[in-house]
Enzyme design. Sequence first.
Site, PDB file in Angstrom:
ATOM      1  N   ASP A 153      -0.113   5.159   1.028  1.00  0.00           N
ATOM      2  CA  ASP A 153      -0.324   6.123   2.113  1.00  0.00           C
ATOM      3  C   ASP A 153      -0.330   5.433   3.468  1.00  0.00           C
ATOM      4  O   ASP A 153      -1.110   4.506   3.713  1.00  0.00           O
ATOM      5  CB  ASP A 153      -1.647   6.862   1.910  1.00  0.00           C
ATOM      6  CG  ASP A 153      -1.655   7.705   0.642  1.00  0.00           C
ATOM      7  OD1 ASP A 153      -0.757   8.544   0.510  1.00  0.00           O
ATOM      8  OD2 ASP A 153      -2.531   7.506  -0.204  1.00  0.00           O
TER       9      ASP A 153
ATOM     10  N   ASP B 227       0.869  -1.171   0.000  1.00  0.00           N
ATOM     11  CA  ASP B 227       0.000   0.000   0.000  1.00  0.00           C
ATOM     12  C   ASP B 227       0.913   1.231   0.000  1.00  0.00           C
ATOM     13  O   ASP B 227       2.119   1.127   0.282  1.00  0.00           O
ATOM     14  CB  ASP B 227      -0.888  -0.042   1.249  1.00  0.00           C
ATOM     15  CG  ASP B 227      -1.683   1.226   1.443  1.00  0.00           C
ATOM     16  OD1 ASP B 227      -2.418   1.614   0.502  1.00  0.00           O
ATOM     17  OD2 ASP B 227      -1.571   1.843   2.516  1.00  0.00           O
TER      18      ASP B 227
END
Length: 220
Positions: free
Chosen positions: A16, A14
């Site tokens: 953020d 991922d």
Amino acid sequence: MTLPTRSYAAFLFDMDGTILTSIASAERTWTKWAIAHGLDAATFVPTIHGVQSVETVRRLNLPGVDPVAEAAAITAAEMLDVGDIEPIAGAAAFLASLPPERWTIVTSAPRALAEVRLEAAGLPIPATMIAADDIPNGKPAPDCFLVAAERLGVSASDCLVFEDAPAGITAGEAAGADVLVITATHGTSHRLDTRHPRIDDYLHVTTTITSDGRLAVTSR
């Protein structure tokens, strides 16, 4: 710190909160938007993390609001606010240690925003990156991780997903992958209980390539 005990064909990250921190930027933009729409920003803003912006707007079901148009405007505002975006500690070196064909980024951000944030953080943009534009069904659906694994030529069940948010963790689980939770940005307002292995950042871990060419996360 707890670590996975097996090796993997590939790593799926991922963006953020996992390899960079853009929480301050995102929350500034969403706070302004929430106030403009009469929402309680303190209650609403913590719900934005880990899912596509259009889905965040859509689930509010606000009268007279076009989720697609609103999400586009929010993304444009976020792209102008990247001054304090920085990598999670140790992330740049950790990514640089990986064979480029064995990892990618899987983000709920639109591609244009993801590229701006990665550039601001000084992190690489893999050619195989999956962004919100690529997947109709965003996290917590598993589609993004399944497609990312396919692009790398491996099975999702043979991947380790690096995540920080509940929606992404659920997506990784649904894809059949193992999950390693990054807690660097959780703090008191984003605290997360999880059964998965976890690390705060990448300063005290490294990647080991096993004798059969697989990837393992080990402590320094």
